[in-house]
Design a protein around this motif. Structure first.
Motif, PDB file in Angstrom:
ATOM      1  N   GLY A 104       0.800  -1.213   0.000  1.00  0.00           N
ATOM      2  CA  GLY A 104       0.000   0.000   0.000  1.00  0.00           C
ATOM      3  C   GLY A 104       0.837   1.270   0.000  1.00  0.00           C
ATOM      4  N   SER A 105       2.097   1.166   0.377  1.00  0.00           N
ATOM      5  CA  SER A 105       2.966   2.342   0.394  1.00  0.00           C
ATOM      6  C   SER A 105       3.671   2.541  -0.943  1.00  0.00           C
ATOM      7  CB  SER A 105       3.993   2.205   1.528  1.00  0.00           C
ATOM      8  OG  SER A 105       3.308   2.090   2.763  1.00  0.00           O
TER       9      SER A 105
ATOM     10  N   SER B 140       6.277   4.064   4.706  1.00  0.00           N
ATOM     11  CA  SER B 140       5.943   2.802   5.374  1.00  0.00           C
ATOM     12  C   SER B 140       5.036   3.101   6.552  1.00  0.00           C
ATOM     13  CB  SER B 140       7.213   2.103   5.868  1.00  0.00           C
ATOM     14  OG  SER B 140       6.871   0.941   6.594  1.00  0.00           O
ATOM     15  N   LYS B 141       3.855   2.539   6.522  1.00  0.00           N
ATOM     16  CA  LYS B 141       2.933   2.761   7.637  1.00  0.00           C
ATOM     17  C   LYS B 141       3.587   2.358   8.952  1.00  0.00           C
ATOM     18  CE  LYS B 141      -1.494   1.277   9.483  1.00  0.00           C
ATOM     19  NZ  LYS B 141      -2.736   0.532   9.297  1.00  0.00           N
ATOM     20  N   THR B 142       4.198   1.173   8.973  1.00  0.00           N
ATOM     21  CA  THR B 142       4.746   0.642  10.226  1.00  0.00           C
ATOM     22  C   THR B 142       6.197   1.060  10.475  1.00  0.00           C
ATOM     23  OG1 THR B 142       5.442  -1.303   8.984  1.00  0.00           O
ATOM     24  CG2 THR B 142       3.319  -1.436  10.125  1.00  0.00           C
TER      25      THR B 142
ATOM     26  N   THR C 167       8.772  -2.610   7.801  1.00  0.00           N
ATOM     27  CA  THR C 167       8.735  -3.550   6.677  1.00  0.00           C
ATOM     28  C   THR C 167      10.139  -3.767   6.122  1.00  0.00           C
ATOM     29  OG1 THR C 167       6.518  -2.797   6.212  1.00  0.00           O
ATOM     30  CG2 THR C 167       7.619  -4.011   4.450  1.00  0.00           C
TER      31      THR C 167
ATOM     32  N   GLU D  92      -6.124  -8.646  -1.004  1.00  0.00           N
ATOM     33  CA  GLU D  92      -5.624  -8.592   0.373  1.00  0.00           C
ATOM     34  C   GLU D  92      -6.776  -8.304   1.340  1.00  0.00           C
ATOM     35  OE1 GLU D  92      -2.593  -5.630   1.988  1.00  0.00           O
ATOM     36  OE2 GLU D  92      -1.338  -7.407   1.886  1.00  0.00           O
TER      37      GLU D  92
ATOM     38  N   LYS E 226       6.833 -13.946   5.986  1.00  0.00           N
ATOM     39  CA  LYS E 226       7.807 -13.001   6.551  1.00  0.00           C
ATOM     40  C   LYS E 226       8.638 -13.680   7.630  1.00  0.00           C
ATOM     41  CE  LYS E 226       4.903  -8.846   6.189  1.00  0.00           C
ATOM     42  NZ  LYS E 226       4.268  -7.767   6.948  1.00  0.00           N
TER      43      LYS E 226
END
Ligand SMILES: O=P(O)(O)OC[C@H]1O[C@H](O)[C@H](O)[C@@H](O)[C@@H]1O
Length: 504
Positions: free
Chosen positions: A137-138, A188-190, A193, A332, A472
Motif C-alpha cells: 500500500g505504500s 511505510s505505515k509501520t 517492513t 488482500e 515473513k
C-alpha cells in the motif's frame, strides 16, 4: 434465507440466462442496469443477472445488515475487529466541517503541512528526481495515481518507485540519479517492513557515500511510526494514523508523491472526487448505490456462477498500474477463508483479479476470454476525452473497447469449430469523461467501497491481512541459512533449493 432463494433461482433459471435474449425481451435493460454515479458512469447491463436475482441480492444485503456495517464504518466504530481499529480512510477526504469525527482537525492539519511541503518541492528546481521507497500500500497507490495523472504532473521532475528488496531495482534507480538533486521518500505505515527498511538503509548509505549533505532536505518519511523514522535519522516526517489501512492509504501522507506530481489543488480535487463517492455510498438507496450494486454482483458471480477470476481492462494506458493496485485492494482485503469471528466460511471469497490495458490484452489473452473453457467477467474502463491531440487514436481505442464487450456478449455462430464464439460472456463497462484527479479519486473510492460490500456479505474482516505474516517469519529464519548453509529442520525441497542457491 435470501442466500437459499438465490441458490434456487440460480439452479432453476438464472444459470440459463442469455444476455442476447435478455436484451431482446427488455428494451429498457440498458437504462435499468446502468447508472451515473459521481464521476463514473457504469453499464452493468451486459452482466448475467436478471430482475429477480437483483431483488434477492438486495434482500441478501439487508439480511447481512450491510447498511449497519457501512454506517458503523462511517461512525468510526472498530470494524477492523481483529486489530481493534477503526476504518477511516474516508475521513482523509472529508472536507472541514463535514464530519464530527474528532480526528478531522488533525487530518486537515497534516494535509496542509504535506501539501505545503509538496508545493515547496515542486518549486525547487534543484530537485529533479523523487524516489518513493515503499511496498504494498505504500507503493501501489502512489505509483498508480502518479502514472494515471501524468498529464497533470509538474514538468522537470522524474518519479521513481522502488519497492522490491531485490537490489536490482534500487541499483538501477541510484545509477540514474544524483544525491544533490534527489528527494527520497521513505513510505511505510509501520516503518518496520523489511523490504522498505533495507532499501531505505541502502539509499541513505549511498547518499552519504556519494558525499550527499543535508538528510533533512533529501529524505522525508511518511509513516504512522514517526518515532522510528526519527531514530532512523529522518527528521522530515509526515504522519498518519492506525485507522488507515495500508491499501487504503493513498489519500494520506502516503500520497505525498502524488501531491508533488500534481500539486496541492489537484490533490484536493482527487480527495473531493473520492468524497463525492463516499457520500454516494453512505446515502444512496441500496438499489441505486453503485458500490453496492457492484459488490452484490461480485457475490453473485463468485458464489452462484462460481467465477473464480475477474479481468480488469482499462482502455487508457495511464491506468496501466490499476490492475496491480486493485489486486492488493481486493485480494488482500477479501482473500480470507474465515469470517470476522475466525470461523471457517462455507463459501468462496475474493476472486483472482488480473489484467492489462486495452488494446494490449486483446493481442495476448483475450483469446481465452472469448473462446476459453472458463467464463471470466471483464471490466472495461473507458475515458471519453483523450488528453492528447493525435488524430485517429482515441476513436480506435474506444471502438475496440466497445467491440470487445460486444463480441464477448454476442458471440458468432455461423462458422462453427475453431471459428465459433459462444458469446453470452459478461462484462461491466465504466466510462469516465476525463481521466483527471476528481474522476480518479471517485473511481478508486468506488472500488474501495465495492470491496467493503462483498466483504460485508461474506462476513469477513476486509481490513486485516494475517495471511502475509507466515512468509515473513520464515524468510527471517532462512536468510541466515543462505549464509551459513544450515539445513537443520528444513523440508527436503527447501534444503535442496538452499543448497542449489548456495552452490558455486
Ligand atoms: O507500509 P508498510 O507498513 O511498510 O506496509 C507495506 C505493506 O506490507 C504488508 O506486508 C501488508 O501486506 C500490506 O498491507 C502493506 O501495505
Amino acid at each position: 434465507m435470501a442466500w437459499a432463494m438465490l441458490r434456487a433461482h440460480y439452479d432453476r433459471q438464472a444459470r440459463h440466462l442469455d444476455l442476447r435474449e435478455a436484451f431482446r425481451a427488455d428494451p429498457g435493460r440498458f437504462e435499468e442496469y446502468s447508472q451515473q454515479a459521481p464521476h463514473v458512469f457504469a453499464d452493468l447491463s451486459k452482466n448475467l443477472v436478471d430482475a429477480h436475482a437483483r431483488v434477492m441480492l438486495l434482500e441478501l444485503a439487508r439480511e447481512c445488515m450491510l447498511e449497519r456495517h457501512r454506517d458503523a464504518m462511517f461512525a468510526g466504530h472498530k470494524v477492523n475487529n481483529t486489530e481493534q481499529r477503526a476504518v477511516k480512510h474516508w475521513l482523509l477526504r472529508t472536507p472541514r466541517g463535514a464530519s464530527l469525527d474528532p480526528d478531522l482537525r488533525e487530518v486537515h492539519e497534516t494535509l496542509e503541512a504535506m501539501l505545503a511541503y509538496a508545493e515547496r518541492v515542486r518549486g525547487d528546481a534543484q530537485i529533479t528526481d523523487v524516489v518513493n521507497i515503499g511496498i504494498g500500500g505504500s507503493d501501489l497507490g502512489p505509483q498508480m495515481a502518479v502514472t494515471a495523472l501524468a498529464e497533470f504532473a509538474v514538468p522537470g521532475k522524474r518519479f521513481h518507485f522502488v519497492s522490491n528488496v531485490d537490489g536490482h531495482e534500487l541499483a538501477a534507480v541510484l545509477a540514474a540519479v544524483q544525491p544533490r538533486s534527489t528527494l527520497f521518500l521513505v513510505a511505510s505505515k509501520t516503518f518496520t517492513t523489511i523490504e522498505t527498511m533495507t532499501n531505505a538503509r541502502s539509499a541513505k548509505a549511498w547518499f552519504e557515500a556519494q558525499g550527499g549533505q543535508d538528510i533533512a532536505r533529501h529524505f522525508a518519511a511518511l509513516t504512522t511510526n514517526v518515532g522510528a523514522a526519527r531514530e532512523f535519522g529522518i527528521e522530515t516526517t509526515f504522519g498518519f494514523w492506525d485507522w488507515v489501512g495500508g491499501r487504503y492509504s493513498m489519500w494520506s501522507a502516503i500520497g505525498l508523491p502524488i501531491a508533488i506530481a500534481i500539486g496541492a489543488d489537484h490533490f484536493r480535487r482527487m480527495l473531493a472526487g473520492a468524497h463525492e463517492m463516499d457520500r454516494h455510498f453512505a446515502s444512496a438507496p441500496l438499489a441505486a448505490n453503485l458500490p453496492v450494486r457492484l459488490g452484490l454482483m461480485d457475490v453473485w458471480y463468485r458464489n452462484f456462477h462460481g467465477f473464480a477470476s475477474r479481468s480488469i481492462a482499462p482502455y487508457h494506458s495511464s491506468l496501466r498500474r490499476l490492475p496491480a493496485y486493485l489486486q492488493q485492494l481486493e485480494m488482500e482485503s477479501n482473500g480470507k477463508r474465515v469470517d470476522a469471528m475466525g470461523r471457517p466460511l462455507g463459501c468462496s471469497t475474493a476472486p483472482v483479479l488480473w489484467g492489462e490495458p486495452g488494446t494490449n490484452g486483446q493481442h495476448a489473452y483475450f483469446q481465452m476470454l472469448h473462446q476459453g473453457t472458463d467464463v471470466v467477467p471483464v471490466e472495461f474502463i473507458a475515458v471519453r476525452q483523450a488528453a492528447h491531440t493525435l488524430a485517429d487514436h482515441h476513436g480506435q481505442l474506444l471502438a475496440n473497447a466497445l467491440a470487445q464487450a460486444q463480441a464477448l456478449m454476442q458471440g458468432k455462430h455461423d462458422a462453427g469449430g475453431h471459428r465459433e464464439f459462444p458469446g453470452n460472456r459478461p462484462s461491466t463497462f465504466f466510462v469516465l469523461d476525463r481521466l483527471e484527479p476528481a474522476s480518479l479519486g471517485a473511481l478508486i473510492a468506488l472500488y474501495e467501497h465495492r470491496v467493503f460490500v462483498s466483504g460485508s456479505i461474506w462476513g469477513i474482516n476486509s481490513f486485516d491481512q494475517w495471511g502475509v505474516e507466515l512468509g515473513k517469519v520464515l524468510a527471517k529464519d532462512i536468510a541466515p541459512r543462505l549464509e551459513n548453509g544450515d539445513e537443520s529442520g528444513l523440508d527436503p525441497s527447501t534444503a535442496g533449493l538452499l543448497r542449489r542457491l548456495r552452490a558455486g
